[in-house]
Design an enzyme around this catalytic site. Structure first.
Site, PDB file in Angstrom:
ATOM      1  N   HIS A   1     144.877   1.381 -68.209  1.00 42.54           N
ATOM      2  CA  HIS A   1     145.521   1.214 -66.905  1.00 42.54           C
ATOM      3  C   HIS A   1     145.231  -0.176 -66.352  1.00 42.54           C
ATOM      4  O   HIS A   1     144.357  -0.885 -66.846  1.00 42.54           O
ATOM      5  CB  HIS A   1     145.084   2.295 -65.903  1.00 42.54           C
ATOM      6  CG  HIS A   1     143.628   2.268 -65.525  1.00 42.54           C
ATOM      7  ND1 HIS A   1     142.660   2.981 -66.188  1.00 42.54           N
ATOM      8  CD2 HIS A   1     142.981   1.620 -64.522  1.00 42.54           C
ATOM      9  CE1 HIS A   1     141.485   2.773 -65.618  1.00 42.54           C
ATOM     10  NE2 HIS A   1     141.645   1.951 -64.602  1.00 42.54           N
TER      11      HIS A   1
ATOM     12  N   GLU B   1     146.508   2.016 -61.215  1.00 44.44           N
ATOM     13  CA  GLU B   1     145.496   2.432 -60.253  1.00 44.44           C
ATOM     14  C   GLU B   1     145.630   1.540 -59.026  1.00 44.44           C
ATOM     15  O   GLU B   1     145.778   0.327 -59.164  1.00 44.44           O
ATOM     16  CB  GLU B   1     144.093   2.266 -60.871  1.00 44.44           C
ATOM     17  CG  GLU B   1     142.958   2.657 -59.943  1.00 44.44           C
ATOM     18  CD  GLU B   1     141.573   2.509 -60.596  1.00 44.44           C
ATOM     19  OE1 GLU B   1     141.456   1.817 -61.635  1.00 44.44           O
ATOM     20  OE2 GLU B   1     140.608   3.101 -60.061  1.00 44.44           O
TER      21      GLU B   1
ATOM     22  N   HIS C   1     141.342  -5.066 -61.888  1.00 43.04           N
ATOM     23  CA  HIS C   1     140.858  -5.023 -63.274  1.00 43.04           C
ATOM     24  C   HIS C   1     141.941  -4.497 -64.199  1.00 43.04           C
ATOM     25  O   HIS C   1     142.907  -3.880 -63.763  1.00 43.04           O
ATOM     26  CB  HIS C   1     139.593  -4.169 -63.426  1.00 43.04           C
ATOM     27  CG  HIS C   1     139.755  -2.725 -63.035  1.00 43.04           C
ATOM     28  ND1 HIS C   1     139.574  -2.277 -61.752  1.00 43.04           N
ATOM     29  CD2 HIS C   1     140.068  -1.618 -63.762  1.00 43.04           C
ATOM     30  CE1 HIS C   1     139.772  -0.969 -61.700  1.00 43.04           C
ATOM     31  NE2 HIS C   1     140.082  -0.530 -62.911  1.00 43.04           N
TER      32      HIS C   1
END
Ligand code: CO
Length: 134
Positions: free
Chosen positions: A79, A130, A7
């Site tokens: 992020h 991430e 994502h």
């Protein structure tokens, strides 16, 4: 080592307005808002054919995205999340190459119930990364 783009997370000030923008203007499929008090955010998932966008609104006084929104009044990309097959092996490889892993360095359970780690943005082209166990 990194696999699929899981994502892109966008910090927003007004989750309802941002959700409407993605749903009505961009024509995307969006979820209901999901409060995640343990992560200090309320999330709306924007489902795309090949990945997700996550709209993050601060939740509570300790929200990790509050400072970001102080610096970025219009919101912005907070992020990006890549999947890895083995998060501990990925961490050890990155640390051996000098990359900084945020926090204790131990994976935490992320927004999808899977172990995640965050990497210092200064080590990755100015972008908070991430890693999520696939
Ligand atoms: Co994320």
């Amino acid at each position: 080592m990194i696999g699929r783009l899981n994502h892109v997370a966008i910090a927003v000030r007004d989750l309802a307005a941002s959700t409407a923008l993605y749903r009505d203007t961009l024509g995307a499929r969006v979820s209901q808002p999901l409060p995640q008090p343990e992560h200090g955010v309320t999330v709306v998932f924007v489902e795309l054919p090949n990945t997700k966008v996550e709209l993050l609104e601060p939740l509570g006084a300790e929200s990790p995205i509050a400072k970001f929104l102080e610096r970025n009044a219009d919101g912005g990309i907070h992020h990006i999340c890549y999947e890895v097959d083995d998060i501990l092996a990925a961490r050890d490889r990155l640390k051996a190459q000098g990359a900084r892993v945020l926090g204790s360095g131990e994976p935490r359970i992320g927004a999808h119930g899977k172990p995640v780690l965050f990497l210092h943005p200064k080590d990755f082209c100015g972008t908070l990364v991430e890693l999520e166990q696939a």
